[in-house]
Design a protein around this motif. Sequence first.
Motif, PDB file in Angstrom:
ATOM      1  N   GLY A 177     -61.470 -61.831  46.867  1.00 19.34           N
ATOM      2  CA  GLY A 177     -62.063 -61.072  45.954  1.00 19.34           C
ATOM      3  C   GLY A 177     -61.393 -60.001  45.670  1.00 19.34           C
ATOM      4  N   ASP A 178     -60.411 -59.209  46.236  1.00 17.13           N
ATOM      5  CA  ASP A 178     -59.557 -58.077  45.925  1.00 17.13           C
ATOM      6  C   ASP A 178     -59.003 -58.443  44.277  1.00 17.13           C
ATOM      7  N   LEU A 179     -58.996 -57.287  43.793  1.00 16.88           N
ATOM      8  CA  LEU A 179     -58.125 -57.548  42.563  1.00 16.88           C
ATOM      9  C   LEU A 179     -56.780 -56.901  42.896  1.00 16.88           C
ATOM     10  N   VAL A 180     -55.583 -57.590  41.972  1.00 22.35           N
ATOM     11  CA  VAL A 180     -54.445 -57.434  42.139  1.00 22.35           C
ATOM     12  C   VAL A 180     -53.961 -56.392  41.105  1.00 22.35           C
ATOM     13  N   CYS A 181     -53.352 -55.385  41.435  1.00 20.51           N
ATOM     14  CA  CYS A 181     -53.014 -54.232  40.546  1.00 20.51           C
ATOM     15  C   CYS A 181     -51.649 -53.697  40.650  1.00 20.51           C
ATOM     16  N   VAL A 182     -51.268 -53.225  39.580  1.00 20.36           N
ATOM     17  CA  VAL A 182     -49.835 -52.470  39.464  1.00 20.36           C
ATOM     18  C   VAL A 182     -49.911 -51.350  38.973  1.00 20.36           C
ATOM     19  N   THR A 183     -48.881 -50.269  39.323  1.00 23.51           N
ATOM     20  CA  THR A 183     -48.930 -48.777  38.947  1.00 23.51           C
ATOM     21  C   THR A 183     -48.243 -48.712  37.617  1.00 23.51           C
ATOM     22  N   GLY A 184     -47.676 -49.614  37.309  1.00 29.68           N
ATOM     23  CA  GLY A 184     -46.942 -49.349  35.798  1.00 29.68           C
ATOM     24  C   GLY A 184     -46.486 -50.630  35.216  1.00 29.68           C
ATOM     25  N   ILE A 185     -45.681 -50.389  34.202  1.00 27.16           N
ATOM     26  CA  ILE A 185     -45.499 -51.506  33.206  1.00 27.16           C
ATOM     27  C   ILE A 185     -44.130 -52.316  34.051  1.00 27.16           C
ATOM     28  N   LEU A 186     -44.659 -53.816  33.904  1.00 22.73           N
ATOM     29  CA  LEU A 186     -43.481 -54.385  34.353  1.00 22.73           C
ATOM     30  C   LEU A 186     -42.256 -55.263  33.603  1.00 22.73           C
ATOM     31  N   ARG A 204     -50.084 -63.288  30.874  1.00 19.82           N
ATOM     32  CA  ARG A 204     -49.975 -62.376  29.928  1.00 19.82           C
ATOM     33  C   ARG A 204     -50.929 -60.997  30.130  1.00 19.82           C
ATOM     34  N   ASN A 205     -50.278 -60.118  30.132  1.00 17.40           N
ATOM     35  CA  ASN A 205     -51.172 -58.792  30.442  1.00 17.40           C
ATOM     36  C   ASN A 205     -50.500 -57.486  29.773  1.00 17.40           C
ATOM     37  N   PRO A 206     -51.307 -56.585  29.382  1.00 18.66           N
ATOM     38  CA  PRO A 206     -50.790 -55.632  28.761  1.00 18.66           C
ATOM     39  C   PRO A 206     -49.867 -54.657  29.751  1.00 18.66           C
ATOM     40  N   ALA A 207     -49.720 -54.915  31.233  1.00 21.52           N
ATOM     41  CA  ALA A 207     -48.730 -54.481  31.834  1.00 21.52           C
ATOM     42  C   ALA A 207     -47.315 -55.115  31.782  1.00 21.52           C
ATOM     43  N   THR A 251     -53.783 -54.499  46.461  1.00 13.67           N
ATOM     44  CA  THR A 251     -54.987 -55.233  46.266  1.00 13.67           C
ATOM     45  C   THR A 251     -56.291 -54.273  46.566  1.00 13.67           C
ATOM     46  N   VAL A 252     -57.205 -54.242  45.903  1.00 15.77           N
ATOM     47  CA  VAL A 252     -58.267 -53.356  45.914  1.00 15.77           C
ATOM     48  C   VAL A 252     -59.533 -54.320  45.989  1.00 15.77           C
ATOM     49  N   ASP A 253     -60.563 -53.601  46.472  1.00 17.45           N
ATOM     50  CA  ASP A 253     -61.870 -54.078  46.489  1.00 17.45           C
ATOM     51  C   ASP A 253     -62.388 -53.648  45.022  1.00 17.45           C
ATOM     52  N   PRO A 254     -63.037 -54.672  44.472  1.00 19.68           N
ATOM     53  CA  PRO A 254     -63.563 -54.350  43.246  1.00 19.68           C
ATOM     54  C   PRO A 254     -64.439 -53.006  42.751  1.00 19.68           C
ATOM     55  N   SER A 255     -65.259 -52.869  43.897  1.00 22.72           N
ATOM     56  CA  SER A 255     -66.059 -51.569  44.021  1.00 22.72           C
ATOM     57  C   SER A 255     -65.420 -50.501  44.125  1.00 22.72           C
ATOM     58  N   ALA A 256     -63.970 -50.283  44.649  1.00 23.95           N
ATOM     59  CA  ALA A 256     -63.336 -49.327  44.721  1.00 23.95           C
ATOM     60  C   ALA A 256     -62.342 -49.089  43.446  1.00 23.95           C
ATOM     61  N   GLN A 257     -62.173 -50.052  42.833  1.00 21.25           N
ATOM     62  CA  GLN A 257     -61.053 -50.063  41.420  1.00 21.25           C
ATOM     63  C   GLN A 257     -61.324 -49.061  40.619  1.00 21.25           C
ATOM     64  N   LYS A 258     -62.325 -48.696  40.034  1.00 17.18           N
ATOM     65  CA  LYS A 258     -62.609 -47.873  38.859  1.00 17.18           C
ATOM     66  C   LYS A 258     -62.294 -46.380  39.440  1.00 17.18           C
ATOM     67  N   SER A 259     -62.544 -46.142  40.475  1.00 14.31           N
ATOM     68  CA  SER A 259     -62.511 -44.765  40.888  1.00 14.31           C
ATOM     69  C   SER A 259     -60.995 -44.649  41.718  1.00 14.31           C
ATOM     70  N   LEU A 260     -59.861 -45.170  41.556  1.00 18.46           N
ATOM     71  CA  LEU A 260     -58.726 -45.183  42.166  1.00 18.46           C
ATOM     72  C   LEU A 260     -58.110 -43.976  41.389  1.00 18.46           C
ATOM     73  N   VAL A 264     -55.083 -43.131  40.685  1.00 17.53           N
ATOM     74  CA  VAL A 264     -53.801 -43.384  40.193  1.00 17.53           C
ATOM     75  C   VAL A 264     -53.906 -44.220  38.876  1.00 17.53           C
ATOM     76  N   GLU A 265     -53.197 -44.109  37.932  1.00 15.67           N
ATOM     77  CA  GLU A 265     -53.005 -45.061  36.920  1.00 15.67           C
ATOM     78  C   GLU A 265     -52.493 -46.552  37.324  1.00 15.67           C
ATOM     79  N   HIS A 266     -53.216 -47.659  36.656  1.00 11.21           N
ATOM     80  CA  HIS A 266     -52.906 -48.830  37.209  1.00 11.21           C
ATOM     81  C   HIS A 266     -53.190 -49.938  36.267  1.00 11.21           C
TER      82      HIS A 266
END
Length: 279
Positions: free
Chosen positions: A133-142, A218-221, A239-248, A250-252
Amino acid sequence: IKGIGDDCAILPQRSGLSTLMSTDMLVEDIHFILSKTDPFRLGWKSLAVNLSDMAAMGGKPVASLLSLALPSNLPAGWLERFMEGYRDISARYDTVLAGGDTSSSKDRLFISVTVVGECPEGGALTRAGARPGDLVCVTGILGESAAGLDIILGGGARNEEDLRLVRRHFMPEPRVREGQLLASVPGVHSMMDLSDGVASDIRRIMEESSVGAEMDSRNPAYFGEHALDGGEDYELLFTVDPSAQKSLPVEHFVIGKITDSGRLVWRDSDRDFCGFRHF
């Protein structure tokens, strides 16, 4: 407490903190091509890749050790420029050079760096905490670093965009501040830095956490297919719980989600991307 000049460096140890240590080796013709690499930038990158490991666990770097095996054919002034780059990034991230070693080498340059850092006791993020259920995120362009390497191998930069990508390859910016901020968020469950590419490194989180993942192909990142076939991004993968993702704090970018399948699936593609492999 005691730096270069004795048999050991002495670092203070404070209660409530854990010590973090990481080491990396850079080998000529494996990690860099000496004739195509500016020594200042190589000095910078030699420490940057270790600082990125420290960032990956939410740590604060404190000191580094640098060991070099030097061939006799280095140009005059090469080592001085290398150390200028190493000192520049050391100062930027407040990481003292505490010692190291030097040796001669028959034909290649070898660089080994160890970084010591600290984090609040019990506060280090690892690869083992991802949850279904966690979202997978990155901090910048890959993929920009891999694109920069292609430009270097193809004969060099031809315009300002090429120069930007080449710099991205030679002088990565370790996400130390971002790592510390992410480690302070209760909903962030796992993290690592992207050295071998997201297609390779997501497998490490999956293995350590005993989970599966569905990842965007395919992704904007993503800077084209370089994002999935290349490496050396030195962004943070977490990886982050969806409930916490919008308030992170850092940019991601969100590039996938964790599943309980135990398998890796690439959305909108029938390819199995692998990233960089050492062996």
